[in-house]
Write a protein that holds these residues in place. Structure first.
Motif, PDB file in Angstrom:
ATOM      1  N   THR A 193     -36.083  -2.121  -3.292  1.00  0.00           N
ATOM      2  CA  THR A 193     -36.695  -2.933  -2.201  1.00  0.00           C
ATOM      3  C   THR A 193     -38.148  -3.099  -2.794  1.00  0.00           C
ATOM      4  OG1 THR A 193     -35.555  -1.363  -0.569  1.00  0.00           O
ATOM      5  CG2 THR A 193     -37.838  -2.616   0.200  1.00  0.00           C
ATOM      6  N   GLY A 194     -38.596  -4.581  -2.222  1.00  0.00           N
ATOM      7  CA  GLY A 194     -39.767  -5.010  -2.975  1.00  0.00           C
ATOM      8  C   GLY A 194     -40.171  -6.516  -2.254  1.00  0.00           C
ATOM      9  N   SER A 195     -40.609  -7.281  -3.288  1.00  0.00           N
ATOM     10  CA  SER A 195     -40.913  -8.731  -2.577  1.00  0.00           C
ATOM     11  C   SER A 195     -40.606  -9.532  -4.031  1.00  0.00           C
ATOM     12  CB  SER A 195     -42.407  -8.697  -2.327  1.00  0.00           C
ATOM     13  OG  SER A 195     -43.188  -8.608  -3.058  1.00  0.00           O
ATOM     14  N   ASP A 196     -40.459 -11.158  -3.602  1.00  0.00           N
ATOM     15  CA  ASP A 196     -40.333 -12.162  -4.703  1.00  0.00           C
ATOM     16  C   ASP A 196     -39.243 -11.661  -5.520  1.00  0.00           C
ATOM     17  OD1 ASP A 196     -42.337 -13.910  -4.071  1.00  0.00           O
ATOM     18  OD2 ASP A 196     -43.804 -12.479  -4.777  1.00  0.00           O
ATOM     19  N   LEU A 197     -38.057 -11.222  -5.144  1.00  0.00           N
ATOM     20  CA  LEU A 197     -36.831 -10.826  -5.971  1.00  0.00           C
ATOM     21  C   LEU A 197     -35.744 -11.758  -6.150  1.00  0.00           C
ATOM     22  CD1 LEU A 197     -36.460  -7.052  -4.537  1.00  0.00           C
ATOM     23  CD2 LEU A 197     -37.881  -7.899  -6.403  1.00  0.00           C
ATOM     24  N   LEU A 198     -35.963 -13.002  -5.436  1.00  0.00           N
ATOM     25  CA  LEU A 198     -34.984 -14.028  -5.436  1.00  0.00           C
ATOM     26  C   LEU A 198     -34.764 -14.420  -6.933  1.00  0.00           C
ATOM     27  CD1 LEU A 198     -35.606 -16.264  -2.267  1.00  0.00           C
ATOM     28  CD2 LEU A 198     -33.787 -14.653  -2.628  1.00  0.00           C
ATOM     29  N   ASN A 199     -33.670 -14.929  -7.341  1.00  0.00           N
ATOM     30  CA  ASN A 199     -33.128 -15.593  -8.747  1.00  0.00           C
ATOM     31  C   ASN A 199     -33.326 -14.606  -9.729  1.00  0.00           C
ATOM     32  OD1 ASN A 199     -32.694 -18.144  -7.492  1.00  0.00           O
ATOM     33  ND2 ASN A 199     -34.983 -18.111  -7.067  1.00  0.00           N
ATOM     34  N   ALA A 200     -33.225 -13.204  -9.382  1.00  0.00           N
ATOM     35  CA  ALA A 200     -33.338 -12.348 -10.401  1.00  0.00           C
ATOM     36  C   ALA A 200     -32.329 -12.556 -11.733  1.00  0.00           C
ATOM     37  CB  ALA A 200     -33.287 -10.808  -9.837  1.00  0.00           C
ATOM     38  N   THR A 201     -32.818 -12.433 -12.625  1.00  0.00           N
ATOM     39  CA  THR A 201     -31.791 -12.658 -13.768  1.00  0.00           C
ATOM     40  C   THR A 201     -31.539 -11.317 -14.484  1.00  0.00           C
ATOM     41  OG1 THR A 201     -33.846 -12.848 -15.305  1.00  0.00           O
ATOM     42  CG2 THR A 201     -32.737 -14.936 -14.434  1.00  0.00           C
ATOM     43  N   ALA A 202     -32.245 -10.064 -14.408  1.00  0.00           N
ATOM     44  CA  ALA A 202     -31.897  -8.778 -14.841  1.00  0.00           C
ATOM     45  C   ALA A 202     -32.495  -7.749 -14.155  1.00  0.00           C
ATOM     46  CB  ALA A 202     -32.176  -8.835 -16.327  1.00  0.00           C
ATOM     47  N   VAL A 203     -31.702  -6.475 -14.092  1.00  0.00           N
ATOM     48  CA  VAL A 203     -32.148  -5.383 -13.602  1.00  0.00           C
ATOM     49  C   VAL A 203     -32.092  -4.295 -14.503  1.00  0.00           C
ATOM     50  CG1 VAL A 203     -31.976  -3.400 -11.590  1.00  0.00           C
ATOM     51  CG2 VAL A 203     -31.665  -5.920 -11.315  1.00  0.00           C
ATOM     52  N   ARG A 204     -33.072  -3.748 -15.057  1.00  0.00           N
ATOM     53  CA  ARG A 204     -33.036  -2.799 -15.934  1.00  0.00           C
ATOM     54  C   ARG A 204     -33.443  -1.270 -15.801  1.00  0.00           C
ATOM     55  NH1 ARG A 204     -36.401  -7.390 -19.676  1.00  0.00           N
ATOM     56  NH2 ARG A 204     -34.539  -8.573 -20.134  1.00  0.00           N
ATOM     57  N   PHE A 205     -32.519  -0.459 -16.420  1.00  0.00           N
ATOM     58  CA  PHE A 205     -32.922   0.989 -16.310  1.00  0.00           C
ATOM     59  C   PHE A 205     -33.475   1.532 -17.498  1.00  0.00           C
ATOM     60  CE2 PHE A 205     -30.231   0.158 -12.565  1.00  0.00           C
ATOM     61  CZ  PHE A 205     -30.182   1.141 -11.749  1.00  0.00           C
ATOM     62  N   GLY A 206     -34.830   1.445 -17.561  1.00  0.00           N
ATOM     63  CA  GLY A 206     -35.277   1.718 -19.053  1.00  0.00           C
ATOM     64  C   GLY A 206     -35.000   0.574 -19.805  1.00  0.00           C
ATOM     65  N   VAL A 207     -34.574   0.470 -20.799  1.00  0.00           N
ATOM     66  CA  VAL A 207     -34.197  -0.688 -21.634  1.00  0.00           C
ATOM     67  C   VAL A 207     -32.825  -1.424 -21.544  1.00  0.00           C
ATOM     68  CG1 VAL A 207     -36.232  -0.106 -23.311  1.00  0.00           C
ATOM     69  CG2 VAL A 207     -33.545   0.738 -23.608  1.00  0.00           C
ATOM     70  N   SER A 231     -35.655  10.000 -17.963  1.00  0.00           N
ATOM     71  CA  SER A 231     -36.399   9.231 -16.970  1.00  0.00           C
ATOM     72  C   SER A 231     -36.254   7.687 -17.454  1.00  0.00           C
ATOM     73  CB  SER A 231     -37.819   9.436 -17.059  1.00  0.00           C
ATOM     74  OG  SER A 231     -38.491   8.403 -16.341  1.00  0.00           O
ATOM     75  N   SER A 232     -35.672   6.847 -16.738  1.00  0.00           N
ATOM     76  CA  SER A 232     -35.146   5.594 -16.979  1.00  0.00           C
ATOM     77  C   SER A 232     -35.841   4.427 -15.902  1.00  0.00           C
ATOM     78  CB  SER A 232     -33.919   5.281 -17.118  1.00  0.00           C
ATOM     79  OG  SER A 232     -33.379   6.081 -17.974  1.00  0.00           O
ATOM     80  N   PRO A 233     -37.334   4.243 -15.905  1.00  0.00           N
ATOM     81  CA  PRO A 233     -37.566   3.312 -14.814  1.00  0.00           C
ATOM     82  C   PRO A 233     -37.058   2.210 -14.711  1.00  0.00           C
ATOM     83  CG  PRO A 233     -39.679   4.425 -16.361  1.00  0.00           C
ATOM     84  CD  PRO A 233     -38.340   4.977 -16.990  1.00  0.00           C
ATOM     85  N   ILE A 234     -36.764   1.643 -13.386  1.00  0.00           N
ATOM     86  CA  ILE A 234     -36.330   0.482 -13.065  1.00  0.00           C
ATOM     87  C   ILE A 234     -37.149  -0.570 -13.067  1.00  0.00           C
ATOM     88  CG2 ILE A 234     -34.772  -0.732 -11.407  1.00  0.00           C
ATOM     89  CD1 ILE A 234     -33.801   2.035 -10.546  1.00  0.00           C
ATOM     90  N   THR A 235     -36.953  -1.836 -13.716  1.00  0.00           N
ATOM     91  CA  THR A 235     -37.742  -3.204 -13.426  1.00  0.00           C
ATOM     92  C   THR A 235     -36.781  -4.335 -13.067  1.00  0.00           C
ATOM     93  OG1 THR A 235     -37.517  -3.522 -15.987  1.00  0.00           O
ATOM     94  CG2 THR A 235     -39.623  -2.371 -15.080  1.00  0.00           C
ATOM     95  N   VAL A 236     -37.319  -5.271 -12.606  1.00  0.00           N
ATOM     96  CA  VAL A 236     -36.426  -6.484 -12.329  1.00  0.00           C
ATOM     97  C   VAL A 236     -37.109  -7.535 -12.955  1.00  0.00           C
ATOM     98  CG1 VAL A 236     -35.884  -8.144 -10.317  1.00  0.00           C
ATOM     99  CG2 VAL A 236     -35.670  -5.721  -9.884  1.00  0.00           C
ATOM    100  N   VAL A 237     -36.356  -8.471 -13.330  1.00  0.00           N
ATOM    101  CA  VAL A 237     -36.752  -9.849 -14.145  1.00  0.00           C
ATOM    102  C   VAL A 237     -36.486 -10.834 -13.391  1.00  0.00           C
ATOM    103  CG1 VAL A 237     -36.430 -11.045 -16.222  1.00  0.00           C
ATOM    104  CG2 VAL A 237     -36.574  -8.601 -16.441  1.00  0.00           C
ATOM    105  N   THR A 238     -37.278 -12.003 -13.013  1.00  0.00           N
ATOM    106  CA  THR A 238     -37.040 -13.091 -12.223  1.00  0.00           C
ATOM    107  C   THR A 238     -37.673 -14.194 -13.008  1.00  0.00           C
ATOM    108  OG1 THR A 238     -38.987 -13.021 -10.813  1.00  0.00           O
ATOM    109  CG2 THR A 238     -37.149 -11.909 -10.094  1.00  0.00           C
ATOM    110  N   PRO A 239     -37.780 -15.422 -12.720  1.00  0.00           N
ATOM    111  CA  PRO A 239     -38.196 -16.563 -13.216  1.00  0.00           C
ATOM    112  C   PRO A 239     -39.704 -16.262 -13.155  1.00  0.00           C
ATOM    113  CG  PRO A 239     -36.483 -17.443 -11.828  1.00  0.00           C
ATOM    114  CD  PRO A 239     -36.482 -15.977 -11.444  1.00  0.00           C
TER     115      PRO A 239
END
Length: 338
Positions: A193-207, A231-239
């Motif tokens: 859950t978050g904001s500005d997640l449209l058009n995500a190109t990747a979701v990463r668990f750690g690397v 521990s593998s923090p999650i990040t989201v990549v978008t434009p």
């Protein structure tokens, strides 16, 4: 000795003139003018013995012989073609989105780009642009606000209509991940859950990229965790860039090493101490497939209350975030006969 012209770049421009043209060749020092057909160029600069830059004068459509004037004699001629100026049309921009900080290299496609003097995104000039041909321009986006920005090209023929947009994306923000733990084998579906997640190109668990993910909305993504450890923090990549990390950790599968006692009556109520590893996230304890009440004492110990059942052995298992343990045997003993 008269100068010579080897190349002219660009080799065409609008009938309105104003195109900056570079002539390369030899013997250009001391040149006194540049002529397009019978018309003198309005300005020129001798950069070196091998290069002159000049500006095309207005002329009718068609080919014009370009020559360099020199006290020792005029140069050979090269052809510059005048074309009728047309209002440019932008039909596409690729990629069509990027961060608000700008700096995205984009390719504009369309028609009538020859002689383009300006490329703008939402009215803001591109950081830089290059006219590759009458149908293609490459440009670098300037900074912009979140949302759609009209892409416009201006040439001597006019400015393109507001038909194509570049979308500035805000930097994605993550506020939570649920669940925030999963088995080392991966496979758990996590809701982000978050904001500005449209058009995500990747979701990463750690690397490591998620096994798969689905953009549900601008505020939610579901992603399947890949295998991992620790521990593998999650990040989201978008434009718009890469989000802040949210915590996610992998939990090893539980094991059982002993049951004390390992046997009891067929009636319910015997408190059994289960010893093993990775038990802190225990969510279920079963005796022969029947869930029973339990208490997590520590990461290595759980107590459970044996249920009633027929005499004989049953398999005891523990289920945690990390999975289900291999079973140990608990034996129900019938009461003695009279």
């Amino acid at each position: 000795m008269p100068p010579t012209i080897n190349t002219i770049n660009p080799s065409q421009g609008p009938t309105t003139g104003g195109t900056t043209v570079t002539l390369t060749g030899t013997g250009m020092t001391g040149s006194t003018g540049v002529r397009f057909g019978s018309t003198n160029a309005p300005s020129f600069v001798v950069n070196s013995a091998t290069q002159i830059t000049t500006v095309s004068p207005p002329r009718a459509a068609g080919a014009a012989a370009v020559i360099v004037l020199h006290p020792t004699g005029n140069s050979n001629s090269v052809t510059f073609t005048y074309v009728v100026s047309q209002v440019p049309v932008v039909t596409g921009v690729s990629p069509s989105s990027g961060p608000t900080a700008g700096g995205t290299n984009v390719t504009l496609t369309g028609t009538g780009f020859t002689g383009a003097s300006s490329v703008t995104f939402g009215g803001v000039p591109a950081t830089s642009f290059t006219v590759n041909s009458a149908t293609q321009i490459t440009a670098v986006t300037p900074p912009g606000g979140v949302g759609a920005a009209v892409v416009a090209v201006t040439t001597p023929g006019g400015t393109s209509a507001p038909d194509v947009f570049f979308f500035y994306a805000g930097v994605p923000i993550l506020t939570s991940a649920s669940p925030s733990q999963g088995p080392t084998a991966g496979g758990v579906v996590v809701t982000l859950t978050g904001s500005d997640l449209l058009n995500a190109t990747a979701v990463r668990f750690g690397v490591t990229n998620a096994t798969s993910f689905t953009v549900v909305s601008a505020t939610q993504i579901t992603a399947t965790a890949p295998p991992g450890t620790g521990s593998s923090p999650i990040t989201v990549v978008t434009p718009g860039g890469t989000s802040n990390p949210v915590a996610f950790s992998y939990v090893a599968a539980p094991t059982l090493t002993s049951l004390v006692p390992s046997s009891g009556p067929t009636s319910a109520g015997t408190v059994v101490t289960l010893t093993g590893t990775n038990l802190s996230t225990t969510s279920a304890v079963t005796f022969g497939g029947t869930p029973v009440p339990f208490t997590v004492v520590s990461d290595t110990q759980v107590t459970a209350v044996a249920p009633a059942g027929p005499a004989g052995p049953v398999t005891v298992t523990v289920t945690t975030v990390g999975g289900t343990s291999p079973g140990l045997t608990y034996t129900r003993v019938p009461p003695p006969g009279i």
